[in-house]
Design a protein around this motif. Structure first.
Motif, PDB file in Angstrom:
ATOM      1  N   CYS A  32      -6.782  -4.066   0.969  1.00 34.23           N
ATOM      2  CA  CYS A  32      -6.962  -2.781   1.655  1.00 34.23           C
ATOM      3  C   CYS A  32      -7.624  -1.752   0.739  1.00 34.23           C
ATOM      4  O   CYS A  32      -7.496  -1.815  -0.483  1.00 34.23           O
ATOM      5  CB  CYS A  32      -5.612  -2.269   2.145  1.00 34.23           C
ATOM      6  N   ALA A  33      -8.298  -0.785   1.351  1.00 33.59           N
ATOM      7  CA  ALA A  33      -9.080   0.195   0.597  1.00 33.59           C
ATOM      8  C   ALA A  33      -8.254   1.334   0.021  1.00 33.59           C
ATOM      9  O   ALA A  33      -8.691   2.000  -0.909  1.00 33.59           O
ATOM     10  CB  ALA A  33     -10.171   0.772   1.500  1.00 33.59           C
ATOM     11  N   TYR A  34      -7.058   1.580   0.576  1.00 34.30           N
ATOM     12  CA  TYR A  34      -6.280   2.743   0.170  1.00 34.30           C
ATOM     13  C   TYR A  34      -4.875   2.362  -0.275  1.00 34.30           C
ATOM     14  O   TYR A  34      -4.328   1.329   0.091  1.00 34.30           O
ATOM     15  CB  TYR A  34      -6.152   3.748   1.321  1.00 34.30           C
ATOM     16  N   CYS A  35      -4.297   3.266  -1.043  1.00 34.00           N
ATOM     17  CA  CYS A  35      -2.883   3.223  -1.413  1.00 34.00           C
ATOM     18  C   CYS A  35      -2.176   4.227  -0.504  1.00 34.00           C
ATOM     19  O   CYS A  35      -2.711   5.305  -0.229  1.00 34.00           O
ATOM     20  CB  CYS A  35      -2.720   3.627  -2.874  1.00 34.00           C
ATOM     21  N   LEU A  36      -1.022   3.879  -0.020  1.00 29.83           N
ATOM     22  CA  LEU A  36      -0.278   4.745   0.886  1.00 29.83           C
ATOM     23  C   LEU A  36       0.931   5.312   0.163  1.00 29.83           C
ATOM     24  O   LEU A  36       1.737   4.571  -0.396  1.00 29.83           O
ATOM     25  CB  LEU A  36       0.168   3.946   2.111  1.00 29.83           C
ATOM     26  N   PRO A  40      -1.696  -5.049   8.194  1.00 34.51           N
ATOM     27  CA  PRO A  40      -1.743  -3.739   7.555  1.00 34.51           C
ATOM     28  C   PRO A  40      -0.412  -2.972   7.569  1.00 34.51           C
ATOM     29  O   PRO A  40      -0.394  -1.777   7.316  1.00 34.51           O
ATOM     30  CB  PRO A  40      -2.781  -3.003   8.403  1.00 34.51           C
ATOM     31  N   TYR A  41       0.699  -3.632   7.856  1.00 34.60           N
ATOM     32  CA  TYR A  41       1.971  -2.937   8.006  1.00 34.60           C
ATOM     33  C   TYR A  41       2.873  -3.132   6.795  1.00 34.60           C
ATOM     34  O   TYR A  41       2.867  -4.178   6.158  1.00 34.60           O
ATOM     35  CB  TYR A  41       2.700  -3.420   9.260  1.00 34.60           C
ATOM     36  N   ALA A  95       5.104   1.514   8.301  1.00 37.27           N
ATOM     37  CA  ALA A  95       3.912   2.348   8.142  1.00 37.27           C
ATOM     38  C   ALA A  95       2.669   1.461   8.188  1.00 37.27           C
ATOM     39  O   ALA A  95       2.720   0.281   7.852  1.00 37.27           O
ATOM     40  CB  ALA A  95       3.965   3.093   6.818  1.00 37.27           C
ATOM     41  N   LEU A  96       1.569   2.049   8.608  1.00 36.58           N
ATOM     42  CA  LEU A  96       0.277   1.370   8.678  1.00 36.58           C
ATOM     43  C   LEU A  96      -0.534   1.736   7.434  1.00 36.58           C
ATOM     44  O   LEU A  96      -0.776   2.911   7.162  1.00 36.58           O
ATOM     45  CB  LEU A  96      -0.469   1.801   9.935  1.00 36.58           C
ATOM     46  N   ILE A  97      -0.922   0.746   6.656  1.00 31.20           N
ATOM     47  CA  ILE A  97      -1.749   0.984   5.461  1.00 31.20           C
ATOM     48  C   ILE A  97      -3.200   1.094   5.926  1.00 31.20           C
ATOM     49  O   ILE A  97      -3.736   0.163   6.540  1.00 31.20           O
ATOM     50  CB  ILE A  97      -1.590  -0.161   4.440  1.00 31.20           C
ATOM     51  N   PRO A  98      -3.865   2.222   5.661  1.00 31.09           N
ATOM     52  CA  PRO A  98      -5.237   2.406   6.140  1.00 31.09           C
ATOM     53  C   PRO A  98      -6.258   1.609   5.322  1.00 31.09           C
ATOM     54  O   PRO A  98      -6.022   1.275   4.162  1.00 31.09           O
ATOM     55  CB  PRO A  98      -5.463   3.914   5.978  1.00 31.09           C
ATOM     56  N   GLY A  99      -7.376   1.314   5.961  1.00 29.31           N
ATOM     57  CA  GLY A  99      -8.492   0.672   5.268  1.00 29.31           C
ATOM     58  C   GLY A  99      -8.338  -0.813   5.048  1.00 29.31           C
ATOM     59  O   GLY A  99      -8.954  -1.363   4.145  1.00 29.31           O
ATOM     60  N   LEU A 121      -1.467  10.016   2.251  1.00 27.75           N
ATOM     61  CA  LEU A 121      -0.069  10.413   2.348  1.00 27.75           C
ATOM     62  C   LEU A 121       0.458  10.121   3.735  1.00 27.75           C
ATOM     63  O   LEU A 121      -0.207  10.366   4.735  1.00 27.75           O
ATOM     64  CB  LEU A 121       0.075  11.911   2.043  1.00 27.75           C
ATOM     65  N   CYS A 122       1.664   9.569   3.811  1.00 24.06           N
ATOM     66  CA  CYS A 122       2.294   9.238   5.083  1.00 24.06           C
ATOM     67  C   CYS A 122       3.628   9.968   5.165  1.00 24.06           C
ATOM     68  O   CYS A 122       4.541   9.678   4.411  1.00 24.06           O
ATOM     69  CB  CYS A 122       2.520   7.729   5.177  1.00 24.06           C
ATOM     70  N   ASN A 123       3.765  10.919   6.071  1.00 27.35           N
ATOM     71  CA  ASN A 123       5.030  11.620   6.317  1.00 27.35           C
ATOM     72  C   ASN A 123       5.549  11.205   7.684  1.00 27.35           C
ATOM     73  O   ASN A 123       5.023  11.634   8.690  1.00 27.35           O
ATOM     74  CB  ASN A 123       4.840  13.142   6.297  1.00 27.35           C
ATOM     75  N   LEU A 124       6.527  10.339   7.697  1.00 28.52           N
ATOM     76  CA  LEU A 124       7.086   9.873   8.976  1.00 28.52           C
ATOM     77  C   LEU A 124       8.405  10.497   9.243  1.00 28.52           C
ATOM     78  O   LEU A 124       9.169  10.817   8.435  1.00 28.52           O
ATOM     79  CB  LEU A 124       7.221   8.352   8.976  1.00 28.52           C
TER      80      LEU A 124
END
Length: 134
Positions: A36-40, A93-94, A82-86, A131-134
């Motif tokens: 994946c392209a990003y870190c979450l 991606p979860y 959470a869904l990891i983008p990219g 950033l992921c704020n759930l």
């Protein structure tokens, strides 16, 4: 000894568990997958704090199971995803992670807790961060 000191000591011994500073604390988890392209960065809660414990002087006389010390651990938790983008289409991606709802002082359960203190800081990102704020 003064009566106040004796009463304080007895109160501390009897109600030490309730006076422990074990509670849900805010924590940020950094999650990334190689594909994946990003870190979450996920904001969640973990159990952290101080628990009263007693160390026995008669260790050789007791079973090893009786020697465990109390740690701040989960009383009640739930899992979120959470869904990891990219991520490319062929990658899942979860990421599921625990959220502390309530905490207690008790024996550490290695099924869902890390019972040793981390020596090396590994909770960081090597890729661009979201950033992921759930």
């Amino acid at each position: 000894m003064s009566p106040f000191f004796v009463m304080s000591l007895l109160f501390g011994l009897i109600f030490g568990q309730t006076a422990s500073l074990c509670a849900p604390s805010e924590y940020t988890i950094h999650v990334e997958k190689q594909e994946c392209a990003y870190c979450l960065a996920i904001n969640t809660t973990i159990c952290a704090g101080f628990c009263m414990t007693r160390d026995s002087n008669g260790k050789k006389l007791l079973l090893k199971s009786a020697l465990s010390q109390n740690v701040c651990t989960y009383k009640e938790m739930l899992y979120r995803t959470a869904l990891i983008p990219g991520c490319p289409h062929h990658t899942v991606p979860y990421y599921s992670y625990p959220v502390a709802v309530s905490c207690k002082c008790g024996k550490c359960n290695t099924d869902y807790s890390d019972c040793v203190r981390e020596r090396v800081r590994t909770n960081y990102c090597t890729k661009p961060q979201k950033l992921c704020n759930l």
